[in-house]
Design a protein around this motif. Sequence first.
Motif, PDB file in Angstrom:
ATOM      1  N   ALA A   1       0.711  -1.789   0.118  1.00 50.83           N
ATOM      2  CA  ALA A   1       0.126  -0.246   0.113  1.00 50.83           C
ATOM      3  C   ALA A   1       1.041   1.521   0.134  1.00 50.83           C
ATOM      4  O   ALA A   1       0.882   2.632  -0.850  1.00 50.83           O
ATOM      5  N   ILE A   2       2.299   0.961   0.798  1.00 50.81           N
ATOM      6  CA  ILE A   2       3.042   2.397   0.823  1.00 50.81           C
ATOM      7  C   ILE A   2       3.418   2.327  -0.568  1.00 50.81           C
ATOM      8  O   ILE A   2       3.218   3.492  -1.057  1.00 50.81           O
ATOM      9  N   VAL A   3       3.876   1.086  -0.960  1.00 53.20           N
ATOM     10  CA  VAL A   3       4.353   1.470  -2.203  1.00 53.20           C
ATOM     11  C   VAL A   3       3.569   1.681  -3.028  1.00 53.20           C
ATOM     12  O   VAL A   3       4.270   2.379  -4.148  1.00 53.20           O
ATOM     13  N   ALA A   4       2.393   1.685  -3.408  1.00 50.34           N
ATOM     14  CA  ALA A   4       1.249   2.037  -4.040  1.00 50.34           C
ATOM     15  C   ALA A   4       0.955   3.222  -4.357  1.00 50.34           C
ATOM     16  O   ALA A   4       0.178   3.688  -5.177  1.00 50.34           O
ATOM     17  N   LEU A   5       1.316   4.252  -3.464  1.00 47.32           N
ATOM     18  CA  LEU A   5       0.711   5.192  -3.790  1.00 47.32           C
ATOM     19  C   LEU A   5       1.172   6.129  -4.667  1.00 47.32           C
ATOM     20  O   LEU A   5       0.404   7.451  -4.810  1.00 47.32           O
TER      21      LEU A   5
ATOM     22  N   ALA B   1      -4.338   4.343 -13.640  1.00 47.99           N
ATOM     23  CA  ALA B   1      -5.359   3.136 -12.610  1.00 47.99           C
ATOM     24  C   ALA B   1      -4.027   1.799 -13.017  1.00 47.99           C
ATOM     25  O   ALA B   1      -4.002   0.851 -12.210  1.00 47.99           O
ATOM     26  N   ARG B   2      -3.879   1.260 -13.752  1.00 42.39           N
ATOM     27  CA  ARG B   2      -3.383   0.391 -14.823  1.00 42.39           C
ATOM     28  C   ARG B   2      -2.384   0.091 -13.515  1.00 42.39           C
ATOM     29  O   ARG B   2      -2.456  -1.055 -13.710  1.00 42.39           O
ATOM     30  N   ALA B   3      -1.293   1.417 -13.158  1.00 41.24           N
ATOM     31  CA  ALA B   3      -0.907   0.945 -12.238  1.00 41.24           C
ATOM     32  C   ALA B   3      -0.725   0.447 -10.636  1.00 41.24           C
ATOM     33  O   ALA B   3       0.062  -0.140 -10.423  1.00 41.24           O
ATOM     34  N   LEU B   4      -1.735   0.607 -10.678  1.00 41.03           N
ATOM     35  CA  LEU B   4      -2.269   0.450  -9.313  1.00 41.03           C
ATOM     36  C   LEU B   4      -2.971  -1.218  -9.306  1.00 41.03           C
ATOM     37  O   LEU B   4      -2.481  -1.732  -8.471  1.00 41.03           O
ATOM     38  N   LEU B   5      -3.684  -1.413 -10.484  1.00 35.93           N
ATOM     39  CA  LEU B   5      -3.487  -2.462 -10.995  1.00 35.93           C
ATOM     40  C   LEU B   5      -2.523  -3.751 -10.196  1.00 35.93           C
ATOM     41  O   LEU B   5      -2.392  -4.947 -10.156  1.00 35.93           O
ATOM     42  N   THR B   6      -1.030  -3.330 -11.558  1.00 33.55           N
ATOM     43  CA  THR B   6      -0.601  -4.429 -11.018  1.00 33.55           C
ATOM     44  C   THR B   6      -0.073  -4.004  -9.824  1.00 33.55           C
ATOM     45  O   THR B   6       0.908  -5.378  -9.801  1.00 33.55           O
ATOM     46  N   VAL B   7      -0.089  -3.435  -8.537  1.00 32.95           N
ATOM     47  CA  VAL B   7       0.710  -3.810  -7.700  1.00 32.95           C
ATOM     48  C   VAL B   7      -0.265  -4.321  -6.823  1.00 32.95           C
ATOM     49  O   VAL B   7      -0.019  -5.749  -5.950  1.00 32.95           O
ATOM     50  N   ALA B   8      -1.771  -4.961  -7.408  1.00 31.51           N
ATOM     51  CA  ALA B   8      -2.534  -5.582  -6.181  1.00 31.51           C
ATOM     52  C   ALA B   8      -2.159  -6.900  -7.602  1.00 31.51           C
ATOM     53  O   ALA B   8      -2.486  -7.567  -6.534  1.00 31.51           O
ATOM     54  N   GLY B   9      -2.093  -7.218  -8.595  1.00 34.24           N
ATOM     55  CA  GLY B   9      -1.089  -7.929  -8.958  1.00 34.24           C
ATOM     56  C   GLY B   9      -0.361  -8.565  -7.812  1.00 34.24           C
ATOM     57  O   GLY B   9       0.301 -10.035  -7.761  1.00 34.24           O
ATOM     58  N   TRP B  10       0.716  -7.496  -7.514  1.00 30.56           N
ATOM     59  CA  TRP B  10       1.869  -8.368  -6.703  1.00 30.56           C
ATOM     60  C   TRP B  10       1.337  -8.946  -5.952  1.00 30.56           C
ATOM     61  O   TRP B  10       2.126 -10.011  -5.485  1.00 30.56           O
TER      62      TRP B  10
ATOM     63  N   ASP C   1      -6.922  -9.031 -17.501  1.00 32.33           N
ATOM     64  CA  ASP C   1      -6.033  -7.787 -18.073  1.00 32.33           C
ATOM     65  C   ASP C   1      -7.078  -6.286 -17.303  1.00 32.33           C
ATOM     66  O   ASP C   1      -5.320  -5.853 -16.985  1.00 32.33           O
ATOM     67  N   ARG C   2      -7.944  -6.017 -17.223  1.00 28.67           N
ATOM     68  CA  ARG C   2      -8.559  -4.632 -16.611  1.00 28.67           C
ATOM     69  C   ARG C   2      -9.804  -5.079 -15.251  1.00 28.67           C
ATOM     70  O   ARG C   2     -11.180  -4.944 -15.809  1.00 28.67           O
ATOM     71  N   PRO C   3      -9.295  -5.525 -14.463  1.00 32.63           N
ATOM     72  CA  PRO C   3     -11.296  -6.720 -13.534  1.00 32.63           C
ATOM     73  C   PRO C   3     -11.302  -5.414 -13.201  1.00 32.63           C
ATOM     74  O   PRO C   3     -10.203  -4.493 -12.269  1.00 32.63           O
TER      75      PRO C   3
END
Length: 257
Positions: free
Chosen positions: A23-27, A34-43, A93-95
């Motif tokens: 969550a800190i990394v995602a700030l 939004a795709r950048a945040l979806l990538t972090v969620a995938g991590w 891809d874009r859930p």
Amino acid sequence: MLLIFLRSLVFNVLFYAVLVGLAIVALPTFLMPARALLTVAGWWAKASIFLMRVICNIKVEVRGAEKIPEGPLLVVAKHQSFWETFALMPFFDRPIFILKRQLMHIPVFGQFLRKIEMIAINRSAGVKALLDMTRRARAAVRSGRQLLIFPEGTRRPPGAPPDYKTGFAQIYSACGVRCLPVALNSGLFWPRRTFMRYPGTLVVEFLDPLPPGLPKDEFIARVRDVIEDATGRIVEAGRKEQEQLIGSAPSYAASSG
């Protein structure tokens, strides 16, 4: 059972530690697409599955991933556990999820949900909520996203009688896209209302997609039948494996309460 308790304790501490860390990394993603945040969620999903395997001896087996269509899609999944609310995301891809409005009020987490345009509904609003949910779901899917919904509305433990609501059929009709049913047995290994995590093979199975345009009653029946048949099969296999690993499957896993 003491060892399972200790492993579950360690897992949960690390699970939430990873969540806070990411969550800190995602700030900075608040300033990105939004795709950048979806990538972090995938991590987070992948890290959690890794922790499940190395700490709790829970292996995840994915079947039928080749059946996932590209482009806009309605994904209708069995819901037994918190696990599928995050672990299914990397397959698409874009859930986007439909979730209860209260989650939007959680500090930081709620802001993340808004960033990726999750659909929040007020369950107490009745027909109005269903109409608003359908309108927003149609717009999201027609923009090329994959909408993940749980047709029973809430988590149901393995073995509980199915309780499919009819609202998901209205979304299907409004969106006019293919529907991908998903079966799983996650409730045996990540049960609801407990922090215990039991060993074994968690199976998620993507089933044959259904075409758009089916009549409402036929669509509901086909979704229910294919998901329940596959879920029953993999739950039974999971219980047998647990009996070999720990002597018996957790008794409350089959409860309908």
